[in-house]
Scaffold this motif. Structure first.
Motif, mmCIF file in Angstrom:
data_model
loop_
_atom_site.group_PDB
_atom_site.id
_atom_site.type_symbol
_atom_site.label_atom_id
_atom_site.label_comp_id
_atom_site.label_asym_id
_atom_site.label_seq_id
_atom_site.Cartn_x
_atom_site.Cartn_y
_atom_site.Cartn_z
ATOM 1 N N ARG A 159 0.836 -1.190 0.000
ATOM 2 C CA ARG A 159 0.000 0.000 0.000
ATOM 3 C C ARG A 159 0.878 1.248 0.000
ATOM 4 N NH1 ARG A 159 -4.690 -1.260 4.542
ATOM 5 N NH2 ARG A 159 -5.570 -3.114 3.529
ATOM 6 N N PHE A 160 0.231 2.406 -0.171
ATOM 7 C CA PHE A 160 0.965 3.665 -0.081
ATOM 8 C C PHE A 160 1.468 3.853 1.355
ATOM 9 C CE2 PHE A 160 -1.926 5.159 -3.657
ATOM 10 C CZ PHE A 160 -0.959 4.912 -4.619
ATOM 11 N N GLN A 161 2.766 4.069 1.490
ATOM 12 C CA GLN A 161 3.348 4.382 2.793
ATOM 13 C C GLN A 161 3.441 5.897 2.911
ATOM 14 O OE1 GLN A 161 6.960 2.186 3.625
ATOM 15 N NE2 GLN A 161 6.261 0.411 2.433
ATOM 16 N N LEU A 162 2.559 6.488 3.766
ATOM 17 C CA LEU A 162 2.454 7.938 3.861
ATOM 18 C C LEU A 162 3.610 8.520 4.652
ATOM 19 C CD1 LEU A 162 -1.380 8.284 4.625
ATOM 20 C CD2 LEU A 162 -0.214 8.435 2.419
ATOM 21 N N PRO A 163 3.950 9.770 4.402
ATOM 22 C CA PRO A 163 5.009 10.430 5.191
ATOM 23 C C PRO A 163 4.493 10.810 6.580
ATOM 24 C CG PRO A 163 4.043 11.970 3.634
ATOM 25 C CD PRO A 163 3.419 10.635 3.342
ATOM 26 N N ASP A 164 5.328 11.448 7.359
ATOM 27 C CA ASP A 164 4.962 11.902 8.704
ATOM 28 C C ASP A 164 3.983 13.066 8.583
ATOM 29 O OD1 ASP A 164 4.774 12.513 11.345
ATOM 30 O OD2 ASP A 164 6.706 13.546 11.464
ATOM 31 N N LEU A 165 2.739 12.842 9.019
ATOM 32 C CA LEU A 165 1.691 13.867 8.963
ATOM 33 C C LEU A 165 1.256 14.267 10.361
ATOM 34 C CD1 LEU A 165 -0.509 12.387 6.064
ATOM 35 C CD2 LEU A 165 1.239 14.174 5.906
ATOM 36 N N SER A 166 2.181 14.223 11.324
ATOM 37 C CA SER A 166 1.834 14.536 12.715
ATOM 38 C C SER A 166 1.501 16.008 12.918
ATOM 39 C CB SER A 166 2.982 14.140 13.636
ATOM 40 O OG SER A 166 4.175 14.833 13.282
ATOM 41 N N LYS A 167 1.883 16.871 11.963
ATOM 42 C CA LYS A 167 1.575 18.292 12.084
ATOM 43 C C LYS A 167 0.200 18.625 11.513
ATOM 44 C CE LYS A 167 6.430 19.614 11.914
ATOM 45 N NZ LYS A 167 7.483 20.384 11.201
ATOM 46 N N PHE A 168 -0.561 17.579 11.156
ATOM 47 C CA PHE A 168 -1.906 17.751 10.627
ATOM 48 C C PHE A 168 -2.857 16.807 11.356
ATOM 49 C CE2 PHE A 168 1.051 18.672 7.194
ATOM 50 C CZ PHE A 168 0.567 19.870 6.667
ATOM 51 N N ASN A 169 -4.140 17.142 11.276
ATOM 52 C CA ASN A 169 -5.210 16.216 11.647
ATOM 53 C C ASN A 169 -5.820 15.663 10.363
ATOM 54 O OD1 ASN A 169 -5.068 16.583 14.476
ATOM 55 N ND2 ASN A 169 -6.210 18.493 14.309
ATOM 56 N N ILE A 170 -5.846 14.332 10.220
ATOM 57 C CA ILE A 170 -6.436 13.716 9.028
ATOM 58 C C ILE A 170 -7.954 13.693 9.224
ATOM 59 C CG2 ILE A 170 -6.575 11.655 7.601
ATOM 60 C CD1 ILE A 170 -3.740 10.957 8.466
ATOM 61 N N ILE A 171 -8.664 14.461 8.387
ATOM 62 C CA ILE A 171 -10.119 14.569 8.542
ATOM 63 C C ILE A 171 -10.880 13.790 7.472
ATOM 64 C CG2 ILE A 171 -9.962 16.799 9.700
ATOM 65 C CD1 ILE A 171 -10.623 18.153 7.088
ATOM 66 N N GLY A 172 -10.192 13.188 6.519
ATOM 67 C CA GLY A 172 -10.884 12.392 5.503
ATOM 68 C C GLY A 172 -9.909 11.808 4.504
ATOM 69 N N SER A 173 -10.284 10.657 3.902
ATOM 70 C CA SER A 173 -9.444 10.023 2.883
ATOM 71 C C SER A 173 -10.317 9.108 2.033
ATOM 72 C CB SER A 173 -8.303 9.227 3.523
ATOM 73 O OG SER A 173 -8.819 8.176 4.325
ATOM 74 N N GLY A 174 -9.825 8.797 0.848
ATOM 75 C CA GLY A 174 -10.539 7.908 -0.057
ATOM 76 C C GLY A 174 -9.670 7.601 -1.271
ATOM 77 N N SER A 175 -10.016 6.525 -1.975
ATOM 78 C CA SER A 175 -9.221 6.133 -3.140
ATOM 79 C C SER A 175 -10.127 5.483 -4.178
ATOM 80 C CB SER A 175 -8.107 5.167 -2.724
ATOM 81 O OG SER A 175 -8.655 3.984 -2.178
#
Length: 579
Positions: free
Chosen positions: A56-72
């Motif tokens: 799968r996609f290995q995402l980078p460090d997104l700790s400086k954000f809040n993930i509020i939605g995703s889809g593919s």
């Protein structure tokens, strides 16, 4: 030798063209303002049938954000020019920044045919950022209380509305918060508005569910910077019971303007004052009267100093009995307060019962209003004048009552024959009883008529023949059949109003209702049923529609045009199934 080299180069070029991997990640823009959402798009394109995505996609460090939605979504096409299979996988991620400034977004990694591919990192700039209100520290670590006060600058004794909310990542914890204790302090007066819990909001601060627990009014009674103490509550569970605290809030309490009248005490709001005689008998010297001072309006009504009856040599005053009838309003506590005084006139004749002067401050118009004194004129009679004013019948009644009170025989309790003054016949009670009796009589007649008709229907009804199993099943299906046109209209309204979550919930309900008509519990069983009775094309359309619904449901960005096209497909397919 030269021909062999050209042949090798051409072969390598064809292999590279045949099996090509493209991976990219982009943001919708490079600079973001207040309340903007950072939308990332990840694109993986595989040109060739022999390419296989292994991770799968290995995402980078997104700790400086809040993930509020995703889809593919995944698309597969064949290039007619080269007859090459092209597979595209597109993923969307919606992010909420936690701070302002330049934030670096790293690389996305993916493995294809044992080879690791990655995207180039890039920066996004957050120009403006409004921090969320900090939640209070608590002992549980899972549930947070937060007190919110919008208007933090008020006058002395002017109210401000406070809202208490609870936050938690686990919705079940919200039901465990009990025993709310409002703040107590000498320089504030607190009055509850309600303790009604609101509906749970699943998208609160920091992706935590939230719920309003209570609302209350805070009346600061001194000027300056005042800190409202924390609200406490208990978090109950089967194992233990924890105490949680909310945050504290500072208020800037302004002093009241200069030029207050001498009679002004601490009344802030909008009020009226009246005084009246609550006694039904004639006023008599040396006999008590019930005099009521009524203060009505809206403001700091329960906490202000009420106007008293002014002292006078013409009458004697006793401490009042206070009756409060108030409820929360938009600008304070509204209602009325009654001070019931016992006043005894010291002489006969005209007497003026006066209240103290009363003034209040109107915060809306920022001015003092002096209502002055309120006066109640009373004409007190002497005892002889009261006796002379009585009629002959009243004198006989009084003589009879005195005789029956003082003379009591052992055989008959004569005090029970006392003549009550001013007794009269209540025609309203008689008419009400007659109406009730007539209503009961009419209801009895209607019941007998209905009973006779029911007996005739039983006698004339013929027994219904029992049908076959197939006919019975068809009849049950007709009873279970739902008018899906109602669902279509409701889905159209939800789409137009942008209520997408409710739109997809209603779609699931529609699908369940249609499956219940054919006694199928799962979509897989229903697809098999459609293949047998409606044809394979209908079954394939049904399976394809379910996939489209799931893709649109979990897409982070909802398109009105896409939902319009989806709704048309739903109407067409379910109309064919329910024929």
């Amino acid at each position: 030798m030269q021909h062999k080299l050209i042949y090798i180069l051409l072969t390598l070029a064809s292999v590279i063209a045949y099996g090509q991997v493209n991976l990219s990640m982009d943001a919708d823009k490079s600079e973001y303002g207040n309340k903007d959402v950072v939308n990332l798009t990840i694109l993986l394109e595989l040109n060739g049938s022999d390419l296989e995505q292994q991770t799968r996609f290995q995402l980078p460090d997104l700790s400086k954000f809040n993930i509020i939605g995703s889809g593919s979504v995944t698309n597969t096409v064949i290039d007619p020019a080269t007859n090459t299979l092209i597979t595209q996988k597109i993923s969307r991620i919606a992010l909420e920044p936690k701070k302002k400034g330049k934030i670096k977004i790293g690389s996305v990694l993916v493995t294809v045919n044992n080879k690791i591919y990655k995207t180039e990192p890039f920066d996004v700039t957050i120009k403006e950022f409004v921090e969320k209100k900090p939640l209070a520290v608590n002992t549980s670590g899972e549930v947070y209380l937060n007190m919110e006060i919008e208007d933090r600058e008020v006058y002395q004794d002017q109210p401000t509305i406070a809202v208490l909310k609870v936050y938690s990542r686990n919705m079940d914890n919200l039901r465990k918060v009990k025993n709310i204790r409002l703040p107590e302090q000498d320089n504030i007066n607190v009055h509850a508005i309600n303790f009604n819990k609101s509906e749970i909001d699943p998208s609160g601060t920091g992706n935590m569910a939230s719920q309003v627990l209570a609302m209350f009014l805070v009346f600061p009674n001194e000027a300056g910077y005042i800190e409202v103490p924390a609200v406490s509550a208990s978090l109950s569970s089967y194992s233990n019971k924890n105490k949680i605290l909310s945050n504290k809030i500072k208020l800037n309490v302004k002093k009241l303007p200069e030029g207050a009248p001498d009679c002004f005490k601490n009344a802030v709001g909008n009020f009226k004052v009246s005084v009246y005689n609550a006694s039904k008998e004639k006023a008599e010297a040396k006999k008590p009267l019930n005099v009521v001072v009524k203060v009505s309006g809206e403001g700091n009504l329960p906490d202000m100093e009420l106007p008293k009856i002014a002292a006078s040599p013409d009458y004697e005053i006793f401490a009042p009995k206070i009756t409060t009838k108030v409820s929360p309003g938009s600008t304070g506590m509204k209602g009325e307060i009654l001070a019931n005084y016992v006043v005894i006139p010291n002489k006969s004749g005209a007497i003026s019962i006066k209240t103290e002067q009363f003034a209040f401050f109107d915060p809306e118009n920022k001015e003092y209003i002096d209502l002055g004194q309120k006066t109640l004129a009373v004409n007190a009679f002497s005892h002889d004048q009261i006796l002379e004013a009585r009629s002959t019948v009243e004198k006989v009644n009084e003589y009879t009552n005195n005789l029956l009170e003082t003379v009591n025989t052992p055989v008959l309790k004569t005090t029970s024959f006392k003549v009550k003054e001013k007794s009269k016949f209540h025609w309203n009670i008689l008419l009400t009883n007659i109406a009730i009796l007539l209503g009961l009589f009419i209801a009895y007649l209607l019941f007998k008529t209905w009973q006779k008709k029911r007996t005739l229907v039983r006698e004339t009804a013929s027994p219904k023949p029992l049908g076959s199993v197939a006919e019975t099943e068809k009849e049950i299906r007709e009873l279970l059949k739902t008018d899906i046109n109602d669902y279509f209209g409701y889905l159209e309204n939800l789409k137009d109003n942008g209520e997408y979550e409710k739109f997809f919930d209603t779609l699931e309900e529609l699908d369940q209702e249609v499956r219940n008509q054919y006694f199928q519990s799962t979509p897989g069983e229903f697809k098999t049923f459609l293949e047998k009775h409606k044809g394979s094309s209908i079954a394939e359309e049904y399976s394809s529609l379910q996939q489209k619904i799931q893709m649109e449901k979990y897409s982070p960005v909802k398109s009105n045009e896409a939902l319009e096209e989806l709704l048309k497909t739903i109407v067409n397919l379910y109309s064919q199934i329910s024929k």
